[in-house]
Design a protein around this motif. Structure first.
Motif, PDB file in Angstrom:
ATOM      1  N   ALA A  34      -3.904  -9.101   0.980  1.00 49.58           N
ATOM      2  CA  ALA A  34      -2.786 -10.050   1.008  1.00 49.58           C
ATOM      3  C   ALA A  34      -3.231 -11.394   1.564  1.00 49.58           C
ATOM      4  CB  ALA A  34      -1.637  -9.480   1.837  1.00 49.58           C
ATOM      5  N   ALA A  35      -4.040 -11.353   2.627  1.00 49.95           N
ATOM      6  CA  ALA A  35      -4.517 -12.607   3.222  1.00 49.95           C
ATOM      7  C   ALA A  35      -5.440 -13.357   2.263  1.00 49.95           C
ATOM      8  CB  ALA A  35      -5.249 -12.310   4.531  1.00 49.95           C
TER       9      ALA A  35
ATOM     10  N   VAL B 125      -3.927   0.292   5.484  1.00 47.24           N
ATOM     11  CA  VAL B 125      -3.261  -0.863   6.083  1.00 47.24           C
ATOM     12  C   VAL B 125      -4.233  -2.032   6.170  1.00 47.24           C
ATOM     13  CG1 VAL B 125      -2.065  -1.744   8.111  1.00 47.24           C
ATOM     14  CG2 VAL B 125      -1.682   0.617   7.372  1.00 47.24           C
ATOM     15  N   ALA B 126      -5.439  -1.760   6.639  1.00 46.25           N
ATOM     16  CA  ALA B 126      -6.445  -2.818   6.742  1.00 46.25           C
ATOM     17  C   ALA B 126      -6.785  -3.392   5.370  1.00 46.25           C
ATOM     18  CB  ALA B 126      -7.706  -2.272   7.411  1.00 46.25           C
TER      19      ALA B 126
ATOM     20  N   HIS C  18       9.355  -2.375   8.470  1.00 41.59           N
ATOM     21  CA  HIS C  18      10.044  -3.655   8.324  1.00 41.59           C
ATOM     22  C   HIS C  18      11.551  -3.409   8.370  1.00 41.59           C
ATOM     23  CE1 HIS C  18      11.338  -7.538   6.824  1.00 41.59           C
ATOM     24  NE2 HIS C  18      10.092  -7.979   6.957  1.00 41.59           N
TER      25      HIS C  18
ATOM     26  N   LEU D  70       2.918  -9.320   2.061  1.00 47.65           N
ATOM     27  CA  LEU D  70       2.716  -7.879   2.182  1.00 47.65           C
ATOM     28  C   LEU D  70       4.044  -7.187   2.459  1.00 47.65           C
ATOM     29  CD1 LEU D  70       0.545  -5.644   2.236  1.00 47.65           C
ATOM     30  CD2 LEU D  70       0.403  -5.991   4.713  1.00 47.65           C
TER      31      LEU D  70
ATOM     32  N   PRO E  76       5.399  -3.740   3.506  1.00 43.78           N
ATOM     33  CA  PRO E  76       4.984  -2.429   4.012  1.00 43.78           C
ATOM     34  C   PRO E  76       5.931  -1.334   3.557  1.00 43.78           C
ATOM     35  CG  PRO E  76       6.060  -3.675   5.739  1.00 43.78           C
ATOM     36  CD  PRO E  76       5.943  -4.605   4.567  1.00 43.78           C
TER      37      PRO E  76
ATOM     38  N   TYR F  66       0.864  -1.178   0.000  1.00 40.18           N
ATOM     39  CA  TYR F  66       0.000   0.000   0.000  1.00 40.18           C
ATOM     40  C   TYR F  66       0.900   1.227   0.000  1.00 40.18           C
ATOM     41  CZ  TYR F  66       0.814  -0.971   4.982  1.00 40.18           C
ATOM     42  OH  TYR F  66       1.381  -1.283   6.182  1.00 40.18           O
TER      43      TYR F  66
ATOM     44  N   GLN G  14      -3.758  -5.529   4.195  1.00 41.79           N
ATOM     45  CA  GLN G  14      -3.656  -6.783   4.942  1.00 41.79           C
ATOM     46  C   GLN G  14      -4.736  -7.773   4.510  1.00 41.79           C
ATOM     47  OE1 GLN G  14      -3.836  -5.290   8.961  1.00 41.79           O
ATOM     48  NE2 GLN G  14      -1.601  -5.158   9.159  1.00 41.79           N
TER      49      GLN G  14
END
Length: 322
Positions: free
Chosen positions: A140-141, A133-134, A153, A147, A149, A79, A137
């Motif tokens: 990706a799931a 972010v939501a 990281h 993912l 970021p 994102y 996530q």
């Protein structure tokens, strides 16, 4: 707070070895006019000449290239308002996988088109009403993607720190390093590299006035959220510092200074007219802080990171005419 930082100088050096020959070693420019206006010797690290037009490729490639083979084969997600989007898209293409990028509906057209041009699928959202972010996530799931970021990281932070590593290797001693701040990954990695190589160096971050979340957070000693910033510096429109990046920055930064959108415009104009280089608003904020005399006390030798140059000609002219 743990004694050990989540990213070390050795991590930055390892990242430098990994991206060597893939990322550009960007130039360092010098302007006598800039030195005179600032009152110091200034070395400008030009990440606007990096692949994808911004420093973000360093961290994205370092992170994506370290994924296990099965995760890499499944594809990646990210994102971003633009530069990280392009960086992940290009890193994925270089490493033979696919990318899905969550981008705000109002992301600059040049950044959207470039991201798509690198082969990524784009999913849009409303940055003022939805949580990127939501969304990232969940996507990706649902699709089984890794993912990546934009700053939260260790591999991203270490990769971004290679810009400061190169700068210091190329110019030697610096008394201060001035770096734009969005989510905090670039300045966190830069601070790790700079303080590791030059103990005693001052590391100063620069935020737009409308997006002073890191400044407020440093002053409070904890992460503080602000309303979604409305600023021409779209790459610095962060609401809250990253947890990981803040854990580094609260220990290594000497402070944050703020610049106005008008001061950013003047820095863009100076870079174009006097240094013959195109810089996007987020990329120009650290240079704006020097030109606006925001760094006090003023060091003798200053390194400044110009973090990106992704802006189309229409938007560039519009901002400078505004």
């Amino acid at each position: 707070m743990p004694d050990q930082l989540p990213v070390t100088l050795q991590d930055v050096r390892d990242a430098a070895a990994r991206i060597a020959g893939v990322a550009h070693r960007t130039p360092v420019l010098r302007s006598r006019t800039l030195d005179r206006l600032v009152g110091a010797e200034v070395r400008v690290k030009c990440e606007n000449y990096q692949r994808v037009g911004a420093f973000k490729f360093r961290g994205a490639y370092n992170a994506v290239s370290r994924l296990p083979a099965d995760q890499l084969a499944s594809g990646v997600a990210a994102y971003s308002s633009g530069n990280h989007a392009q960086a992940v898209a290009l890193a994925a293409r270089e490493l033979g996988t696919t990318a899905v990028i969550v981008m705000p509906e109002d992301a600059p057209r040049a950044k959207r088109e470039a991201t798509a041009g690198y082969g990524a699928e784009i999913v849009t959202y409303d940055r003022y009403a939805e949580d990127r972010v939501a969304i990232g996530q969940a996507l990706a799931a649902e699709r089984g993607l890794a993912l990546v970021p934009p700053y939260e990281h260790p591999h991203i932070i270490a990769g971004q720190g290679t810009a400061a590593l190169e700068l210091i290797e190329d110019v030697g001693e610096l008394d201060a390093l001035v770096v734009p701040v969005g989510g905090g990954g670039l300045i966190a990695g830069s601070a790790v590299a700079a303080t590791g190589l030059l103990p005693g160096i001052r590391v100063v971050g620069v935020e737009p006035e409308a997006g002073d979340d890191t400044k407020r957070s440093l002053e409070a000693g904890r992460r503080i959220a602000v309303p979604v910033p409305r600023t021409i510096a779209d790459g610095q429109a962060a609401e809250i510092p990253g947890e990981l990046t803040f854990s580094v920055n609260r220990r290594l930064l000497d402070g944050i200074v703020l610049v106005s959108d008008d001061q950013i415009r003047e820095a863009m104009r100076f870079a174009f007219e006097r240094m013959r280089t195109v810089v996007e608003p987020s990329g120009a904020s650290a240079l704006a802080a020097l030109l606006a005399h925001r760094i006090d006390p003023l060091p003798r030798r200053i390194g400044v990171v110009v973090s990106g140059g992704n802006i189309d000609v229409r938007r560039f002219a519009e901002l400078l005419d505004g």
